[in-house]
Design a protein around this motif. Structure first.
Motif, PDB file in Angstrom:
ATOM      1  N   ARG A 135       0.817  -1.217   0.000  1.00 11.68           N
ATOM      2  CA  ARG A 135       0.000   0.000   0.000  1.00 11.68           C
ATOM      3  C   ARG A 135       0.847   1.262   0.000  1.00 11.68           C
ATOM      4  N   LEU A 136       2.007   1.180   0.607  1.00  6.18           N
ATOM      5  CA  LEU A 136       2.836   2.371   0.724  1.00  6.18           C
ATOM      6  C   LEU A 136       3.506   2.761  -0.588  1.00  6.18           C
ATOM      7  N   VAL A 137       3.918   1.762  -1.361  1.00  7.75           N
ATOM      8  CA  VAL A 137       4.734   2.033  -2.548  1.00  7.75           C
ATOM      9  C   VAL A 137       4.081   1.516  -3.835  1.00  7.75           C
ATOM     10  N   TYR A 138       3.730   0.225  -3.859  1.00 14.66           N
ATOM     11  CA  TYR A 138       3.309  -0.399  -5.117  1.00 14.66           C
ATOM     12  C   TYR A 138       2.000   0.172  -5.645  1.00 14.66           C
ATOM     13  N   ILE A 139       0.975   0.227  -4.803  1.00 14.62           N
ATOM     14  CA  ILE A 139      -0.329   0.705  -5.265  1.00 14.62           C
ATOM     15  C   ILE A 139      -0.292   2.165  -5.710  1.00 14.62           C
ATOM     16  N   PRO A 140       0.331   3.078  -4.954  1.00 17.54           N
ATOM     17  CA  PRO A 140       0.434   4.453  -5.472  1.00 17.54           C
ATOM     18  C   PRO A 140       1.153   4.538  -6.805  1.00 17.54           C
ATOM     19  N   SER A 141       2.187   3.703  -7.001  1.00 12.85           N
ATOM     20  CA  SER A 141       2.928   3.751  -8.269  1.00 12.85           C
ATOM     21  C   SER A 141       2.098   3.246  -9.438  1.00 12.85           C
ATOM     22  N   LYS A 142       1.136   2.378  -9.161  1.00 13.80           N
ATOM     23  CA  LYS A 142       0.319   1.796 -10.225  1.00 13.80           C
ATOM     24  C   LYS A 142      -0.988   2.543 -10.478  1.00 13.80           C
ATOM     25  N   LEU A 143      -1.581   3.121  -9.434  1.00 11.75           N
ATOM     26  CA  LEU A 143      -2.931   3.682  -9.567  1.00 11.75           C
ATOM     27  C   LEU A 143      -2.999   5.197  -9.461  1.00 11.75           C
ATOM     28  N   PHE A 144      -2.084   5.811  -8.732  1.00 15.75           N
ATOM     29  CA  PHE A 144      -2.205   7.241  -8.460  1.00 15.75           C
ATOM     30  C   PHE A 144      -1.491   8.053  -9.535  1.00 15.75           C
ATOM     31  N   VAL A 145      -2.175   9.102  -9.995  1.00 12.64           N
ATOM     32  CA  VAL A 145      -1.629  10.000 -11.012  1.00 12.64           C
ATOM     33  C   VAL A 145      -1.471  11.373 -10.387  1.00 12.64           C
ATOM     34  N   ASP A 146      -0.252  11.844 -10.259  1.00 12.87           N
ATOM     35  CA  ASP A 146      -0.001  13.152  -9.638  1.00 12.87           C
ATOM     36  C   ASP A 146      -0.692  14.274 -10.407  1.00 12.87           C
ATOM     37  N   GLY A 147      -1.440  15.091  -9.672  1.00 11.21           N
ATOM     38  CA  GLY A 147      -2.087  16.243 -10.285  1.00 11.21           C
ATOM     39  C   GLY A 147      -3.330  15.931 -11.088  1.00 11.21           C
ATOM     40  N   ASN A 148      -3.783  14.691 -11.051  1.00  7.00           N
ATOM     41  CA  ASN A 148      -4.970  14.315 -11.831  1.00  7.00           C
ATOM     42  C   ASN A 148      -5.858  13.429 -10.961  1.00  7.00           C
ATOM     43  N   ALA A 149      -6.732  14.058 -10.196  1.00  2.55           N
ATOM     44  CA  ALA A 149      -7.591  13.326  -9.271  1.00  2.55           C
ATOM     45  C   ALA A 149      -8.554  12.407 -10.005  1.00  2.55           C
ATOM     46  N   ALA A 150      -9.102  12.881 -11.123  1.00  4.46           N
ATOM     47  CA  ALA A 150     -10.078  12.077 -11.863  1.00  4.46           C
ATOM     48  C   ALA A 150      -9.440  10.799 -12.390  1.00  4.46           C
ATOM     49  N   ALA A 151      -8.224  10.909 -12.912  1.00  3.12           N
ATOM     50  CA  ALA A 151      -7.536   9.722 -13.429  1.00  3.12           C
ATOM     51  C   ALA A 151      -7.225   8.740 -12.309  1.00  3.12           C
ATOM     52  N   THR A 152      -6.850   9.255 -11.143  1.00  2.56           N
ATOM     53  CA  THR A 152      -6.568   8.387  -9.999  1.00  2.56           C
ATOM     54  C   THR A 152      -7.815   7.625  -9.579  1.00  2.56           C
ATOM     55  N   ILE A 153      -8.931   8.316  -9.472  1.00  3.57           N
ATOM     56  CA  ILE A 153     -10.184   7.663  -9.079  1.00  3.57           C
ATOM     57  C   ILE A 153     -10.626   6.647 -10.126  1.00  3.57           C
ATOM     58  N   ASP A 154     -10.453   6.990 -11.406  1.00  8.07           N
ATOM     59  CA  ASP A 154     -10.788   6.032 -12.477  1.00  8.07           C
ATOM     60  C   ASP A 154      -9.921   4.781 -12.377  1.00  8.07           C
ATOM     61  N   ASN A 155      -8.642   4.954 -12.049  1.00  5.92           N
ATOM     62  CA  ASN A 155      -7.756   3.796 -11.906  1.00  5.92           C
ATOM     63  C   ASN A 155      -8.165   2.917 -10.740  1.00  5.92           C
ATOM     64  N   ILE A 156      -8.567   3.541  -9.634  1.00  6.85           N
ATOM     65  CA  ILE A 156      -9.029   2.759  -8.483  1.00  6.85           C
ATOM     66  C   ILE A 156     -10.292   1.988  -8.844  1.00  6.85           C
ATOM     67  N   ALA A 157     -11.196   2.633  -9.577  1.00  9.94           N
ATOM     68  CA  ALA A 157     -12.429   1.961  -9.988  1.00  9.94           C
ATOM     69  C   ALA A 157     -12.142   0.800 -10.930  1.00  9.94           C
ATOM     70  N   ALA A 158     -11.164   0.978 -11.811  1.00  7.95           N
ATOM     71  CA  ALA A 158     -10.834  -0.060 -12.789  1.00  7.95           C
ATOM     72  C   ALA A 158     -10.038  -1.212 -12.167  1.00  7.95           C
ATOM     73  N   HIS A 159      -9.344  -0.921 -11.079  1.00  4.28           N
ATOM     74  CA  HIS A 159      -8.523  -1.946 -10.419  1.00  4.28           C
ATOM     75  C   HIS A 159      -8.927  -2.031  -8.941  1.00  4.28           C
ATOM     76  N   GLU A 160     -10.208  -2.224  -8.728  1.00  4.93           N
ATOM     77  CA  GLU A 160     -10.750  -2.213  -7.371  1.00  4.93           C
ATOM     78  C   GLU A 160     -10.140  -3.295  -6.500  1.00  4.93           C
ATOM     79  N   MET A 161      -9.930  -4.486  -7.062  1.00  8.83           N
ATOM     80  CA  MET A 161      -9.382  -5.585  -6.271  1.00  8.83           C
ATOM     81  C   MET A 161      -7.972  -5.267  -5.791  1.00  8.83           C
ATOM     82  N   LEU A 162      -7.170  -4.624  -6.642  1.00  7.99           N
ATOM     83  CA  LEU A 162      -5.820  -4.246  -6.238  1.00  7.99           C
ATOM     84  C   LEU A 162      -5.871  -3.260  -5.068  1.00  7.99           C
TER      85      LEU A 162
END
Length: 236
Positions: free
Chosen positions: A25-52
């Motif tokens: 949670r500290l390193v891997y998930i932010p590197s895969k799902l979080f987009v700096d400066g783009n909240a909408a893209a981050t939320i879309d990634n979480i929705a698309a990879h909910e299990m992760l």
């Protein structure tokens, strides 16, 4: 295998588990799902990879539980060295568990907002995205706050290692540096976030102190102290 070495290896096993699980949670998930400066893209990634993202929550909860057992096993290992320092280490190390559980609530709230259930129909998509981003930022800030205890508990642990006589003293020095690195990361994250990347780069080699300590006690165990030879009686 003598009892001291057995206790060391058990503690090393739990320490290694924490080291392996916590970065999910500290390193891997932010590197895969979080987009700096783009909240909408981050939320879309979480929705698309909910299990992760759910695995990240589970990883934090498992880390919290294993960390509690780790602290206890280290207390058992070092309580004969100095009980006061061992208790201080136990109390500071215990804080890791409630902080992990509490911080998981932020991710759970994010997940609910991303799913957009019917009871959230009063909020439009932009509002849900904003709220979800708020909880993610709270999680991030709470992690920086938790690093205070991640650092503090290493100081009494380092003292115990140094005084133990059954572990090399260079590990105590490295653990102390590791503790300072966590405090520096916490200070940068909470007070001067613009220096986060710089401090993280400098802190990384320092943070390998925990890895070195965990591998040492897991693989090599603890060297039993040699008892002093009984004094020879004086000649009459």
């Amino acid at each position: 295998m003598h009892s001291l070495s057995k206790k060391a290896r058990i503690a090393g096993l739990f320490y290694l588990l924490v080291i392996l699980i916590a970065p999910l949670r500290l390193v891997y998930i932010p590197s895969k799902l979080f987009v700096d400066g783009n909240a909408a893209a981050t939320i879309d990634n979480i929705a698309a990879h909910e299990m992760l993202f759910r695995l990240g929550i589970a990883g934090d909860l498992i880390t919290a539980a294993v960390s509690l057992v780790l602290t206890f096993t280290l207390y058992r290992l070092f309580k004969e060295v100095n009980k006061s320092w061992a208790l201080l280490m136990l109390m500071l190390g215990f804080m890791d568990t409630p902080l992990y559980f509490f911080n998981s609530l932020n991710d759970m709230a994010t997940l609910i907002l991303v799913q957009g259930p019917d009871f959230l129909s009063a909020f439009d998509q932009a509002q849900r995205t904003g709220l979800a981003t708020l909880f993610l930022k709270m999680h991030n800030l709470m992690t920086f706050a938790s690093e205070i205890f991640w650092g503090l508990w290493l100081f009494p642990l380092a003292v115990l290692v140094y005084r133990s006589g059954f572990l090399p003293r260079f590990l105590a020095v490295w653990l102390t540096i590791n503790g300072v690195a966590y405090l520096a990361l916490s200070g940068a994250g909470l007070l001067r976030p613009e220096y986060n990347d710089l401090v993280a780069g400098l802190a990384f080699p320092c943070q390998l102190g925990e890895v070195a300590f965990a591998l040492w006690i897991l693989v090599l165990g603890a060297k039993q102290r040699k008892r002093a030879a009984p004094a020879m009686p004086l000649a009459a």
